[in-house]
Every structure is written in C-alpha cells, then in structure tokens.
Design an enzyme around this catalytic site. Sequence first.
Site, short mmCIF file in Angstrom:
data_model
loop_
_atom_site.label_atom_id
_atom_site.label_comp_id
_atom_site.label_asym_id
_atom_site.label_seq_id
_atom_site.Cartn_x
_atom_site.Cartn_y
_atom_site.Cartn_z
N TYR A 1 -43.89 -52.37 -19.11
CA TYR A 1 -43.90 -53.98 -19.59
C TYR A 1 -45.30 -54.77 -18.92
CZ TYR A 1 -40.64 -55.14 -15.54
OH TYR A 1 -40.16 -55.57 -14.40
N GLU A 2 -45.19 -55.99 -19.81
CA GLU A 2 -46.44 -56.77 -19.40
C GLU A 2 -47.70 -56.00 -19.78
OE1 GLU A 2 -45.59 -59.72 -19.36
OE2 GLU A 2 -43.59 -59.89 -18.82
N GLY A 3 -47.63 -55.15 -20.85
CA GLY A 3 -48.87 -54.53 -21.13
C GLY A 3 -48.90 -53.18 -20.63
#
Length: 582
Positions: A429-431
Amino acid sequence: MSDYTPPLDELRFALKYVADLPAVAALPGFDALGDDLVDAILAEAGHFCAEVVAPTNKPADRQGTSVKDNAVVTAPVLDGVYAAYRGAGWPSLTGATAYGGQGLPHTLGFAVDEILQSANMAFSLLPMLTQGVITALGRFGSEQQKNLYLPRLISGEWAGTMNLTESQAGSDLGVVKTRAERDGEHYRLFGQKIFITWGDQSYTDNIVHLVLARTPDAPAGVKGISLFIVPKFLVNEAGEIGERNDVYPIGVEHKLGIHASPTCTMAYGDNVGAVGYLVGVENEGLRYMFAMMNHARLAVGLQGVSLAERACQHALDYARQRVQGGVAISQHPDVRRMLLTMQALTQAGRALTLASMHHFDHAVHAAAEGERTRHQQRVDLLTPLVKGWCTEIVNEVTSLAIQVHGGMGYIEETGVAQYYRDARIVSIYEGTNGIQALDLVGRKLLMNSGAHATELLADLQIIVSQCREAKLTAVAQQLERALGLCAEAVRDVLAKSSADPHHAGAVAFNLLMLMGTTAAGCYLVKGAAKAAELSLSEGDESGFYSRKIGIARIYAEQVLPRCHGYHEAVMAGAGSIMGVEL
C-alpha cells in the site's frame, strides 16, 4: 503488560548522532527543543505505548472489525485507547502552533511514531492517515479550510482518511470514475472507493475524507482529477457538527493482517450525493494528493522499521528461553546469524528513516530558500528508498522471527506470526514497491540526469571517511565498494534508458534495493563511527557502544555483499526479462 519494550536508548542515539537532531533544533521555531525535552517525550511515549497500546495488539488482531447498520464496529479491546491517546496530547506533537499544535520537529515525531507503530500497527494507522490529511490541507487548503479543519485534526478531535482507489483504478488513478457535480457553493460526489483505511470509526466526532473525483467537464486521464473534502458530518463555519453526510462504509475487507484496522469500501452519494468542498482548483487533485502520499510513504517505511523492531524483540526473547542441546538457542551460531541479521537490518532501517526526516524538517523550516530546495530534493530522492527498502526488509525480518521460533513460530498462539502477516501489506500500500522503484528511476534519476543521486553518493562518501577515522577499516571498505556499485549502476541506467523503453522498468527494483542497502548501511555506520569515538571519550560500561560497532560489522559482512547481486541484476538490463514469453 506486554512483550514490547520501547527501544529508547536506540532512538535517543539515532536521533542525536545519525539524524543530527541538534541541527534540526537549531532551525527557526525549535528553540525550546533540548535533550531533556526529547528524553521526556520519548520516555512518556514509551510508557504510554507499552502500558496502554501494546497489550491490545494481539487481542485486537483476533477481534477484528465488521460493519453493522452502515457503521464500522471496531475491536472492543481498543475502546478508550484513542481517547487516552488524544487526551495525552500525542496527535498534536508535530502540528503547527498556529492551529493549536506543539510545533515539534517531524524527526522527533517519527521516533514517537515508531514506538506507537510497534505497539499496535493497526491502531497506529488511524493517526497516520490523519497526519497525511493535515499535510495536504496545510499546503493546498484555503484559509477558511485550514482554520476550520486543521485545529480539529491536529488536536485529534477529528480524524482524516485518503480516498483514491476504486475497483478499476489502483495504481492507474487516471481511470477514476467517482464524479463530483457542482451544487451551488459545493459539490455532490457519487461513486465508490475501496481499500480505505479507517474509513469509519466512532472514536472521533468527525472524519474528514479527502476524495479524488472528476467534475463533468474534466479532461480525461490524470489531468482531470480534482480533490475534495467530504466530511462524515456536515459542519458550520464554527465547526459545530450538523447532519450526517451521504457517505457510508458498506463493507470491510477480510485481510491477511492488520485485522484491527478497518479497510473499508466507502459509498458516496447513494442517496442525495455526498457534499464535498473543492481543495485548490479543479483538475489539480492528483498533485495535491501526492503531498499527502509522499508523507504517508515515509510513514509506511517507518512501519517496516517498527514491525521489524517488535519481531526482533520477540525472537530474541524466545531464543534466550528456548533450550536445545543443553544451551539456549541464542547461543547456536545459525540462530545468532538470524538474530543479528534481523537487528542489523532493523537498525539500518531506523537510521535511514530518521536521517530522511532530518532533511524533511530542513525542507520546511530552513531559513534560506536555497537550503529548503536542496533538502526537499534529498527528501524526494530518499522517499522511495525509505518506503521501498524498509518495507522489503521487514518481510525478511518477520520471516526470520518465525524461523527462530521453529515450528512454534507457525502457531498463532506464540504471536510472532502476526508480525509476518501485518508486515506483508507495507510493501504494497501507498504505492507498491514496484511503483517506488519506477519513481526512483523515472522521477528521481532520469529527470535530473542523476544529479541528485550523485550528490547523495558524495555525501555518503563522507561517512566512509568517518568510518576510516574510527578505525573501522573493513566496514569502510565494504561501504566504499557498495557506493562504487551504486555509482556504476546509476550511470548505466542513465546511459541505456533512452534507447530501450523497457530498460528502466526492468532494472528499477534492483537499483532501489542496491541504493537502499547502501544508504541504510552508511547511516547505520555513521552511528557506529560515533559510538567508537564516544567509547574512547566516555568509556563503555554498559556495552552499548561496542554493540553499535558490532552490529555495523554484521551489516558489512552479512548484508552489504548483497549489493553485488543487485548490481549484476541492474547491469543485465531488460533483455531476458522482456525476451521470455509469458
């Protein structure tokens, strides 16, 4: 009580001698920050998190979350924890004083955040996302929006979330379908968002959702996305709570880990439309959201360090107690190899993260514009390394923690499996880390012809010199080799990427791991060199300084040799990767 002991000595040392907190304290606005205040904050954070938060980690994981009557039901064991967290003033630690915050440096704030995340990562996501909203509104909100929302977000009275992802729009946000229709002075939003962390809860009086959506006449792709504030409850100009907005959680995901963090599907406008307020101007939403995401990416990198720290403690405690062959398994050479590798990776991750936050604070608070720009460039370069490398190594560290336990590590009752399950999300997550690697190569190397990377490697070379002065000759040699491999790999990427459209993407991950392993090692060794100096001037009765030196040697012998493999993979290019049919 819990099995987590906040690593206060490690944090104090890393803050002072690796992140150079005294230099941060010399920036405008931090006049009152001295050693006594830092020690008091860390000690109180350690006490609160060990006594109040950490004991909830395992039961909250078992209890999980659910949705009932359009509201999230959180883990019962967490009841009262957020109120205590807010009551102790922790949400406002780094908040701007103009909006009621304590105005302390983010470098110190990250040290406190590590303790909270180690105590209960799932719970820590709630204030982490709020901090991201504070960052975005602080930079791009109107004065009216700042005055209305920031004091309540900074105090913890309200919480915040970020709403990007849709079922068809993950990494490709250009295909976001949620629509925003103008309705007088505001907009009404219609659509669904998925994977919304802490999308609903009853701990705060309101929740401020930041939502990406399209206006009817927006251009296609990423240039047509706008950012909106969509509060759970509508409020007047005085911040008084009004009627419920048309935004509700309609489900929570059943996940591998972070069970106590509700990952929601949020429905906007199923009835009359969710009232939203434009941030900035239309069609600039992605740029605004990246301000929030970049802070969140640094925070996620810190999650890797935090989970690794708790896994290290758990594994070491078990190894000291478990007797096989007549001795504790902590005395078996292979178990020692695992335990010391875990500690070296964890301490290197901490050093890399806190060193990055040193530049973060300078980028905001340095007096000269040129200095702020230079430090921001360094933050931009280090962010994918912090997020990518620290979240890769935590998967290794938590896996080794299970291995140290043997068969008992595979049993949920021992608790160590939870760290492994919780850690798996942080590289996603968050890229994803693939996205971080592409960001490193595409935006942080190619766009400036490698100038910023060259400057970083030159600064890290100074640490090698410090290492030699401290008589850590073998460690200095390993670091120098790694820096040379980084420099050669960067030059190779710059030379070949323009001719081969697949080259950068094929080598990006291994370049990230090469640079991350090297940079983290340099910052770790910076601390070891200082420890060698202090042991001569102060003595080392506790053995703390000798352990710092020993861990640096472990890193040089057991971790830095990986750089040769990463380098070879970068130099191999894209040929085989793109040449084999799938």
